[in-house]
Design a protein around this motif. Structure first.
Motif, PDB file in Angstrom:
ATOM      1  N   LYS A  39     -14.933  -3.563 -27.244  1.00 57.08           N
ATOM      2  CA  LYS A  39     -15.480  -4.230 -28.430  1.00 57.08           C
ATOM      3  C   LYS A  39     -14.948  -5.646 -28.532  1.00 57.08           C
ATOM      4  O   LYS A  39     -15.652  -6.555 -28.931  1.00 57.08           O
ATOM      5  CB  LYS A  39     -15.112  -3.444 -29.697  1.00 57.08           C
ATOM      6  CG  LYS A  39     -15.917  -2.173 -29.860  1.00 57.08           C
ATOM      7  CD  LYS A  39     -15.452  -1.328 -31.018  1.00 57.08           C
ATOM      8  CE  LYS A  39     -15.408  -2.060 -32.326  1.00 57.08           C
ATOM      9  NZ  LYS A  39     -15.009  -1.213 -33.457  1.00 57.08           N
ATOM     10  N   SER A  40     -13.673  -5.827 -28.212  1.00 58.89           N
ATOM     11  CA  SER A  40     -13.092  -7.173 -28.216  1.00 58.89           C
ATOM     12  C   SER A  40     -12.179  -7.332 -27.014  1.00 58.89           C
ATOM     13  O   SER A  40     -11.392  -6.459 -26.703  1.00 58.89           O
ATOM     14  CB  SER A  40     -12.328  -7.442 -29.516  1.00 58.89           C
ATOM     15  OG  SER A  40     -11.189  -6.629 -29.591  1.00 58.89           O
ATOM     16  N   LYS A  41     -12.339  -8.474 -26.349  1.00 55.44           N
ATOM     17  CA  LYS A  41     -11.563  -8.771 -25.141  1.00 55.44           C
ATOM     18  C   LYS A  41     -10.706 -10.006 -25.409  1.00 55.44           C
ATOM     19  O   LYS A  41     -11.190 -10.987 -25.965  1.00 55.44           O
ATOM     20  CB  LYS A  41     -12.492  -9.057 -23.961  1.00 55.44           C
ATOM     21  CG  LYS A  41     -13.405  -7.920 -23.598  1.00 55.44           C
ATOM     22  CD  LYS A  41     -14.342  -8.324 -22.485  1.00 55.44           C
ATOM     23  CE  LYS A  41     -15.285  -7.196 -22.115  1.00 55.44           C
ATOM     24  NZ  LYS A  41     -16.194  -7.593 -21.023  1.00 55.44           N
ATOM     25  N   VAL A  42      -9.465  -9.931 -24.990  1.00 52.80           N
ATOM     26  CA  VAL A  42      -8.556 -11.073 -25.115  1.00 52.80           C
ATOM     27  C   VAL A  42      -8.337 -11.638 -23.713  1.00 52.80           C
ATOM     28  O   VAL A  42      -7.990 -10.900 -22.793  1.00 52.80           O
ATOM     29  CB  VAL A  42      -7.213 -10.637 -25.742  1.00 52.80           C
ATOM     30  CG1 VAL A  42      -6.224 -11.785 -25.733  1.00 52.80           C
ATOM     31  CG2 VAL A  42      -7.434 -10.104 -27.146  1.00 52.80           C
ATOM     32  N   GLN A  43      -8.590 -12.938 -23.573  1.00 51.27           N
ATOM     33  CA  GLN A  43      -8.387 -13.593 -22.285  1.00 51.27           C
ATOM     34  C   GLN A  43      -6.907 -13.927 -22.107  1.00 51.27           C
ATOM     35  O   GLN A  43      -6.264 -14.388 -23.052  1.00 51.27           O
ATOM     36  CB  GLN A  43      -9.225 -14.867 -22.186  1.00 51.27           C
ATOM     37  CG  GLN A  43     -10.717 -14.604 -22.178  1.00 51.27           C
ATOM     38  CD  GLN A  43     -11.148 -13.733 -21.020  1.00 51.27           C
ATOM     39  OE1 GLN A  43     -10.720 -13.926 -19.889  1.00 51.27           O
ATOM     40  NE2 GLN A  43     -11.987 -12.758 -21.308  1.00 51.27           N
ATOM     41  N   PRO A  44      -6.363 -13.708 -20.915  1.00 52.21           N
ATOM     42  CA  PRO A  44      -4.949 -14.016 -20.692  1.00 52.21           C
ATOM     43  C   PRO A  44      -4.705 -15.521 -20.641  1.00 52.21           C
ATOM     44  O   PRO A  44      -5.580 -16.291 -20.253  1.00 52.21           O
ATOM     45  CB  PRO A  44      -4.658 -13.373 -19.339  1.00 52.21           C
ATOM     46  CG  PRO A  44      -5.978 -13.314 -18.648  1.00 52.21           C
ATOM     47  CD  PRO A  44      -7.008 -13.137 -19.733  1.00 52.21           C
ATOM     48  N   ALA A  45      -3.523 -15.900 -21.076  1.00 50.13           N
ATOM     49  CA  ALA A  45      -3.111 -17.300 -20.964  1.00 50.13           C
ATOM     50  C   ALA A  45      -2.717 -17.565 -19.520  1.00 50.13           C
ATOM     51  O   ALA A  45      -2.007 -16.765 -18.909  1.00 50.13           O
ATOM     52  CB  ALA A  45      -1.933 -17.565 -21.891  1.00 50.13           C
ATOM     53  N   TYR A  46      -3.187 -18.676 -18.961  1.00 51.53           N
ATOM     54  CA  TYR A  46      -2.843 -19.028 -17.587  1.00 51.53           C
ATOM     55  C   TYR A  46      -1.396 -19.523 -17.584  1.00 51.53           C
ATOM     56  O   TYR A  46      -1.085 -20.539 -18.221  1.00 51.53           O
ATOM     57  CB  TYR A  46      -3.800 -20.102 -17.073  1.00 51.53           C
ATOM     58  CG  TYR A  46      -3.720 -20.364 -15.597  1.00 51.53           C
ATOM     59  CD1 TYR A  46      -4.363 -19.520 -14.698  1.00 51.53           C
ATOM     60  CD2 TYR A  46      -3.019 -21.442 -15.102  1.00 51.53           C
ATOM     61  CE1 TYR A  46      -4.302 -19.762 -13.338  1.00 51.53           C
ATOM     62  CE2 TYR A  46      -2.951 -21.689 -13.752  1.00 51.53           C
ATOM     63  CZ  TYR A  46      -3.599 -20.852 -12.873  1.00 51.53           C
ATOM     64  OH  TYR A  46      -3.532 -21.086 -11.518  1.00 51.53           O
ATOM     65  N   PRO A  47      -0.481 -18.826 -16.905  1.00 48.40           N
ATOM     66  CA  PRO A  47       0.942 -19.205 -16.944  1.00 48.40           C
ATOM     67  C   PRO A  47       1.190 -20.610 -16.381  1.00 48.40           C
ATOM     68  O   PRO A  47       0.569 -21.022 -15.405  1.00 48.40           O
ATOM     69  CB  PRO A  47       1.622 -18.148 -16.064  1.00 48.40           C
ATOM     70  CG  PRO A  47       0.664 -17.008 -16.014  1.00 48.40           C
ATOM     71  CD  PRO A  47      -0.701 -17.616 -16.107  1.00 48.40           C
ATOM     72  N   GLU A  48       2.100 -21.321 -17.008  1.00 55.99           N
ATOM     73  CA  GLU A  48       2.428 -22.691 -16.577  1.00 55.99           C
ATOM     74  C   GLU A  48       2.919 -22.723 -15.128  1.00 55.99           C
ATOM     75  O   GLU A  48       2.554 -23.607 -14.362  1.00 55.99           O
ATOM     76  CB  GLU A  48       3.476 -23.299 -17.517  1.00 55.99           C
ATOM     77  CG  GLU A  48       3.731 -24.764 -17.289  1.00 55.99           C
ATOM     78  CD  GLU A  48       2.483 -25.632 -17.460  1.00 55.99           C
ATOM     79  OE1 GLU A  48       2.352 -26.608 -16.700  1.00 55.99           O
ATOM     80  OE2 GLU A  48       1.665 -25.331 -18.331  1.00 55.99           O
ATOM     81  N   LEU A  49       3.740 -21.745 -14.751  1.00 55.15           N
ATOM     82  CA  LEU A  49       4.233 -21.688 -13.369  1.00 55.15           C
ATOM     83  C   LEU A  49       3.070 -21.517 -12.395  1.00 55.15           C
ATOM     84  O   LEU A  49       3.034 -22.148 -11.332  1.00 55.15           O
ATOM     85  CB  LEU A  49       5.238 -20.539 -13.201  1.00 55.15           C
ATOM     86  CG  LEU A  49       5.819 -20.344 -11.805  1.00 55.15           C
ATOM     87  CD1 LEU A  49       6.537 -21.609 -11.315  1.00 55.15           C
ATOM     88  CD2 LEU A  49       6.775 -19.163 -11.784  1.00 55.15           C
TER      89      LEU A  49
END
Length: 114
Positions: A39-49
């Protein structure tokens, strides 16, 4: 061949034949569980490293979804270690349609450098 050996062999063969169909059922049940929609998807944050390393790739997260649609548990199945924790954190925030029972499935997160 002694009677004792023949009996043991027959017992093992019987067990092997008897457990065969149960394995097939388990695989079918697993593929049916994958049908549950998010129903709802959360996109991952692209890690700085990962950004500094210019990493790209797919991370696979196995999730256990409770009947009410919340993610009860999640674990990393595959992918680059630098990207994996971001995908795991995002998967835990997903919400699925309600169902009568707990289900499980694998979510693929694709990371591309920006």
């Amino acid at each position: 061949m002694s009677q004792r050996t023949a009996t043991a062999l027959l017992t093992l063969l019987t067990l092997a034949v008897a457990t065969g169909p149960m394995n097939v059922k388990a695989q079918q049940a697993q593929s049916e569980e994958m049908v549950r929609r998010a129903k709802s998807k959360v996109q991952p944050a692209y890690p700085e490293l990962a950004r500094k390393m210019n990493l790209a790739g797919t991370v696979k997260i196995e999730v256990l979804v409770s009947p009410n649609g919340t993610v009860k548990g999640a674990r990393i199945v595959g992918g680059h270690p630098v990207l994996a924790n971001a995908a795991l954190d995002a998967a835990k925030k997903w919400r699925f349609e309600p169902a009568a029972v707990e289900t499980s499935g694998v979510i693929d997160f694709k990371f591309e450098p920006r």
